[in-house]
Design an enzyme around this catalytic site. Structure first.
Site, PDB file in Angstrom:
ATOM      1  N   CYS A 100       0.882  -1.151   0.130  1.00 49.02           N
ATOM      2  CA  CYS A 100       0.220  -0.082   0.111  1.00 49.02           C
ATOM      3  C   CYS A 100       0.836   1.242   0.133  1.00 49.02           C
ATOM      4  O   CYS A 100       1.515   1.614   0.935  1.00 49.02           O
ATOM      5  CB  CYS A 100      -1.018  -0.004   1.351  1.00 49.02           C
ATOM      6  SG  CYS A 100      -1.903   1.274   1.380  1.00 49.02           S
ATOM      7  N   LEU A 101       1.075   1.651  -1.199  1.00 52.57           N
ATOM      8  CA  LEU A 101       1.964   2.987  -1.493  1.00 52.57           C
ATOM      9  C   LEU A 101       1.111   3.900  -2.553  1.00 52.57           C
ATOM     10  O   LEU A 101       0.771   3.477  -3.420  1.00 52.57           O
ATOM     11  CB  LEU A 101       3.241   2.563  -1.933  1.00 52.57           C
ATOM     12  CG  LEU A 101       4.386   3.689  -2.132  1.00 52.57           C
ATOM     13  CD1 LEU A 101       4.682   4.342  -0.820  1.00 52.57           C
ATOM     14  CD2 LEU A 101       5.461   2.932  -2.682  1.00 52.57           C
TER      15      LEU A 101
END
Length: 186
Positions: free
Chosen positions: A115-116
């Site tokens: 999750c970026l």
């Protein structure tokens, strides 16, 4: 301008020779994504704790691995491997990044999904591979409990940072956190 026409003409001749069996070298046309990726990789300016490898050889730039060894924070001295798959339409589409190392982290789930924000909704063609690697590096120096994939780890980080640190160390040295076993990565 004349030089450009000569190059195109030479490529056309080589392609014709190859199709006639003339023994000429075939010309592999690179996609715009491959050309941009080649530029990005040649201009990489990585922290000393990051390395890049090409498991399929230098002819396959579209698939590579990055190893990150944070020198600070909760994940100090761990080694975390990521695979990158880059689309032929890069940079108009973000690379697909997966963490190969099972890690107790609020922004990386147990399947290796990351999750970026710049790999999702905030991706823009002006960003590059260097930016993505620095973003991954930043996840290890400052995990973000506000945008988690591993909700349990995020909750512990928010509510009890000391327990979070203990869980990270236990996971990195090869052990269980709850019911989940983490192989050693330190």
């Amino acid at each position: 301008m004349i030089g450009l026409f000569k190059v195109k003409e030479k490529q056309r001749e080589q392609a014709q020779n190859a199709s006639r069996g003339g023994g000429g070298a075939s010309v592999k046309k690179q996609s715009a994504g491959e050309l941009r990726l080649h530029k990005d990789i040649s201009e990489l300016n990585l922290p000393s704790s990051c390395t890049i490898t090409f498991p399929n050889g230098k002819d396959d730039l579209m698939n590579f691995e990055v190893s990150i060894k944070p020198d600070d924070g909760y994940y100090h001295n761990g080694t975390f491997a990521f695979t990158f798959q880059v689309s032929p339409v890069y940079p108009h589409e973000a690379p697909k990044v997966k963490c190969k190392t099972k890690v107790y982290h609020p922004n990386i789930d147990l399947e290796g999904n990351v999750c970026l924000n710049i790999l999702r909704e905030d991706w823009k063609p002006v960003l590059n591979i260097n930016t993505v690697i620095y973003g991954l590096f930043h996840l290890f120096t400052e995990p973000n409990s506000e945008d988690p994939l591993n909700h349990d780890a995020a909750q512990v980080l928010r509510d009890n940072p000391k327990l979070f640190e203990t869980n990270v160390r236990r996971a990195m040295t090869g052990g269980y956190v709850g019911q989940t076993f983490f192989p050693r990565c330190i």
